[in-house]
Motif scaffolding. Sequence first.
Motif, PDB file in Angstrom:
ATOM      1  N   LEU C  12       8.603  -0.453  -4.210  1.00 18.15           N
ATOM      2  CA  LEU C  12       7.436  -0.655  -5.196  1.00 18.15           C
ATOM      3  C   LEU C  12       6.493   0.629  -4.763  1.00 18.15           C
ATOM      4  O   LEU C  12       5.540   0.790  -5.588  1.00 18.15           O
ATOM      5  N   GLY C  13       6.793   1.427  -3.952  1.00 13.61           N
ATOM      6  CA  GLY C  13       5.865   2.625  -3.449  1.00 13.61           C
ATOM      7  C   GLY C  13       4.849   2.031  -2.509  1.00 13.61           C
ATOM      8  O   GLY C  13       4.761   0.908  -2.285  1.00 13.61           O
ATOM      9  N   GLY C  14       3.853   3.084  -2.675  1.00 10.28           N
ATOM     10  CA  GLY C  14       2.631   2.753  -1.711  1.00 10.28           C
ATOM     11  C   GLY C  14       2.847   3.223  -0.451  1.00 10.28           C
ATOM     12  O   GLY C  14       3.676   3.708   0.098  1.00 10.28           O
ATOM     13  N   SER C  61      -6.795  -0.454  -2.052  1.00 13.84           N
ATOM     14  CA  SER C  61      -7.103   1.059  -2.555  1.00 13.84           C
ATOM     15  C   SER C  61      -7.583   1.909  -1.500  1.00 13.84           C
ATOM     16  O   SER C  61      -8.131   1.394  -0.173  1.00 13.84           O
ATOM     17  N   ALA C  62      -7.206   3.197  -1.344  1.00 15.99           N
ATOM     18  CA  ALA C  62      -7.678   4.074  -0.379  1.00 15.99           C
ATOM     19  C   ALA C  62      -9.303   3.808  -0.009  1.00 15.99           C
ATOM     20  O   ALA C  62      -9.617   4.014   1.015  1.00 15.99           O
ATOM     21  N   ALA C  63      -9.937   3.688  -1.150  1.00 12.80           N
ATOM     22  CA  ALA C  63     -11.408   3.543  -1.000  1.00 12.80           C
ATOM     23  C   ALA C  63     -11.812   2.350  -0.250  1.00 12.80           C
ATOM     24  O   ALA C  63     -12.582   2.340   0.930  1.00 12.80           O
ATOM     25  N   ASN C  81      -3.731   1.055  -7.424  1.00 17.35           N
ATOM     26  CA  ASN C  81      -4.375  -0.060  -8.311  1.00 17.35           C
ATOM     27  C   ASN C  81      -3.524  -1.417  -7.407  1.00 17.35           C
ATOM     28  O   ASN C  81      -2.467  -1.900  -7.781  1.00 17.35           O
ATOM     29  N   PRO C  82      -4.517  -1.938  -6.487  1.00 15.67           N
ATOM     30  CA  PRO C  82      -3.964  -3.093  -5.661  1.00 15.67           C
ATOM     31  C   PRO C  82      -3.604  -4.274  -6.349  1.00 15.67           C
ATOM     32  O   PRO C  82      -2.680  -5.150  -6.097  1.00 15.67           O
ATOM     33  N   PHE C  86       0.086  -6.043  -6.558  1.00 15.63           N
ATOM     34  CA  PHE C  86       0.135  -7.496  -6.287  1.00 15.63           C
ATOM     35  C   PHE C  86       1.064  -8.296  -7.241  1.00 15.63           C
ATOM     36  O   PHE C  86       2.070  -9.029  -6.890  1.00 15.63           O
ATOM     37  N   ALA C  87       0.795  -7.892  -8.643  1.00 13.38           N
ATOM     38  CA  ALA C  87       1.704  -8.521  -9.633  1.00 13.38           C
ATOM     39  C   ALA C  87       2.889  -8.039  -9.243  1.00 13.38           C
ATOM     40  O   ALA C  87       3.860  -8.918  -9.363  1.00 13.38           O
TER      41      ALA C  87
END
Lengths: 351, 351, 351
Positions: C12-14, C61-63, C81-82, C86-87
């Motif tokens: 899923l990446g990240g 998110s990074a922030a 976009n967490p 999640f979805a």
Amino acid sequence: MGTRLGALVERLGGQLVGDANLEVTGIAPLTDAGVSHISFLSNSKLRAQAAQSQAAALIVSAADDAFIAAGYSGARIVVPNPYVYFARAAQYFESLTAIVPAAGVHATAVVADSAQIAASAHIGPRVVIEDGAVIEDGAVISAGCFIGREAVIGEGTKLFANVTFQAYCQIGKRGIIHSGAVIGTDGFGFANEGGVYIKIPQTGRVIIGDDVDIGANTTIDRGALADTIIEDGVKLDNQIQIGHNCHIGAHTAMAGCVGVAGSAKIGKYCTFGGAAMVLGHLTIADKVHVGSGSMVSRSILEPGQYTGFYPLAKNADWEKSAVIVRNLPAMRDKIRALEKTIKTKTEEDES
Amino acid sequence: MGTRLGALVERLGGQLVGDANLEVTGIAPLTDAGVSHISFLSNSKLRAQAAQSQAAALIVSAADDAFIAAGYSGARIVVPNPYVYFARAAQYFESLTAIVPAAGVHATAVVADSAQIAASAHIGPRVVIEDGAVIEDGAVISAGCFIGREAVIGEGTKLFANVTFQAYCQIGKRGIIHSGAVIGTDGFGFANEGGVYIKIPQTGRVIIGDDVDIGANTTIDRGALADTIIEDGVKLDNQIQIGHNCHIGAHTAMAGCVGVAGSAKIGKYCTFGGAAMVLGHLTIADKVHVGSGSMVSRSILEPGQYTGFYPLAKNADWEKSAVIVRNLPAMRDKIRALEKTIKTKTEEDES
Amino acid sequence: MGTRLGALVERLGGQLVGDANLEVTGIAPLTDAGVSHISFLSNSKLRAQAAQSQAAALIVSAADDAFIAAGYSGARIVVPNPYVYFARAAQYFESLTAIVPAAGVHATAVVADSAQIAASAHIGPRVVIEDGAVIEDGAVISAGCFIGREAVIGEGTKLFANVTFQAYCQIGKRGIIHSGAVIGTDGFGFANEGGVYIKIPQTGRVIIGDDVDIGANTTIDRGALADTIIEDGVKLDNQIQIGHNCHIGAHTAMAGCVGVAGSAKIGKYCTFGGAAMVLGHLTIADKVHVGSGSMVSRSILEPGQYTGFYPLAKNADWEKSAVIVRNLPAMRDKIRALEKTIKTKTEEDES
């Protein structure tokens, strides 16, 4: 798979101006009609558009015909009410290609021995029909329908797939019930004992007249002790809820999502816009027209057009107006105070 | 097919004034009751009508009995709450003639081998029951119902024809689910990525308590991750929508067409009028009563009666008022200006 | 029945911060997540809560990561976009345990010889499929569904139990239709002749794009002459009514109980809150957002947020404000009279 104009006029009436031997294959709106279609002009504002239509023939009123006759080169069928004629012509064209379900009972249907099924009726696959139910001549019970004990489906009435029609209820002739509709569910009746609800048995029926159409997923509750009545010619759109013991007068029409609470008595020739709501035990006169999204909270004893919904606005504007709506009594008091101040001042000045 | 008054009172309680051997065959409203019926007086305004009733016996409160005893010649059953007694008596009369579906599984039902079906349960024609589902004692699953994998239908609960009860959901004892209801559909949950919706799997369940009634074509969504909860004694009318992860407190009742958005938490002993709407993630206290057609857009933390719908009017009048509603901020500003003008003038005059 | 974090991120990446070999078994909200779950932080207000979560890993998110990294000892998956992540992660976990219906046609299904059923499609018990219908690869038609003549169900589309999909209608790929939905019922079209309604045959279709979800008991009418169109990516919740000849633009979402009257043309990327209503023949621009319970009675040609419902109040307060709403024209007249009086007085004083 079409018809000659002459044959159409012979069947449906109207004055034909043009070639009776012209073949037409179907009916279409002004903008879509091609050279083998007939079309119709039911709104005089569209005269210019009609005059330029490619349709082989136009259904028009005499008043409109006088205007378009010069510009339009096709045939015309001049009639008193073009929209009604369009409906009948469309029915006719549909009948040419409609696939009529065959008479007989499908092998997978489960039909009680004591049910009376007319030989000309169609009982589709997976239908269940319980004891003593009556399915009259030419009725069509499509796949998956459930017909409860001693229910009656009148002559020529069609139930689309997956309709539930509960015990002892009746519908007359030439009706249509669309998929997912539930006729004859228990009404919502309870006595309350110290906060706990005690169910009141719902032993009335739903009795539906002739030529009634009922939309998809519409629900009509059976009466508590007496019956729920839907008179002849009533047209109900999808997802309408009719509570127990309601009485809906003949030729009343309701658009989608309307709700009518129990024991409301609604007159004949009424119309209800989408999502209109009627509280219980009210009386609505004949020829009352209620706008979409409107809540009827009191009886309406005079014919006319009634409306009541909050006007839409940009959200920020709505928020401002909604705050004031809540505070209208304070605003009224301010106005009264101003009136009093001015009255006092004026009297002082004059004294 | 009736009962002696004495037998009725023995079963349901109440103080009988009159002949215990009198036979009665059913229950009817005051105006319809004949000489073999019992009737009831639940509204003191109808005392005069009650006194003239032809009913063989009347169910009355002690207070009303004092008034009608002189005028009414039939028997009386004096009880604390005549309407509740009427409900119980009606249940009793219905039980005398009710046709109880036979225990057993219909030959056309499709039942997974791993499903557990109580011997006393009724499984009607065309029912489908999937793996691991549990149908408890005396439950009735009428024709065409679908019961998903590992779902549980509690003891004595009745599903009318064509109910859909999805996998893993549960309902307790003595419940009723009317036709067309759908329990356990996926909640409406999506993440939005650049305008496109990505579905969030809905893996919670719907857990329904005992003595819950669910109306025709009502839908209750399964939870997203946690469960949707409907507590004991809740009564839902037709065409109600309950979103995912809602929690409806015990003995709360909702009339037809109510909508409750996801994650709303509603207290016990609440009532919602028809077509009332509750936004998502709100909290509603116990004993809150929301009027028909009202939109609940904020949490309600105090018991009480709440309302909010635009009043109906003749269409022309509505149009005039609706224009002003949109312009209420301008009206408020005018009043402020008037107040200021008068204040200034008064100060000038006084100076 | 779980996955390693490394495998999840590979799929899923990240950006994974932590042990790629850590096993996680599922996904849960912050408050419920245990030591074998992953959870997600999609709302920065919950940073403190996130930092204390017992979850094995957090999607952030990074922030937000910058804030929680110090306090939280588990692994983190840092993504743009967490909530979307999640979805997707929830979809992945669901896929690990989902029971995929087997390919093939159940013995109790009634399938017309001329229907084309892909070998990889699942046709459940009691399904009825009529002549010429097409069920594409991997489609799932669950128990009790009805598929009309020449209808098309696209590749990978899933119909839950008891869906009714009428003749000639089509749905594209990867769609979902929930139980009780009725697609392709006749539109509500009549000509009125002296008070009596004459049915206009509804010969259009419903054409639905790819990736469309349709909720339980939602109804979509077929077109009168032309088609009703639902574009790609549209998401419809439960109990929505879409009238004939409507056109719903791509990626528009509607919450439960929304109603759209016939021939409305709605843009792309719109949202409609629960029970919002749209009148017929209106045009709604792209990116219009209509609040819950709001009635759209005119076309909306500018994007933005629109609302219109009567604010809820305690019943006694509502009654007071509602009386004034009815009398707003009188109130406006009083203000005008006051303005005039003051103007006159001021002029007198100054003269």
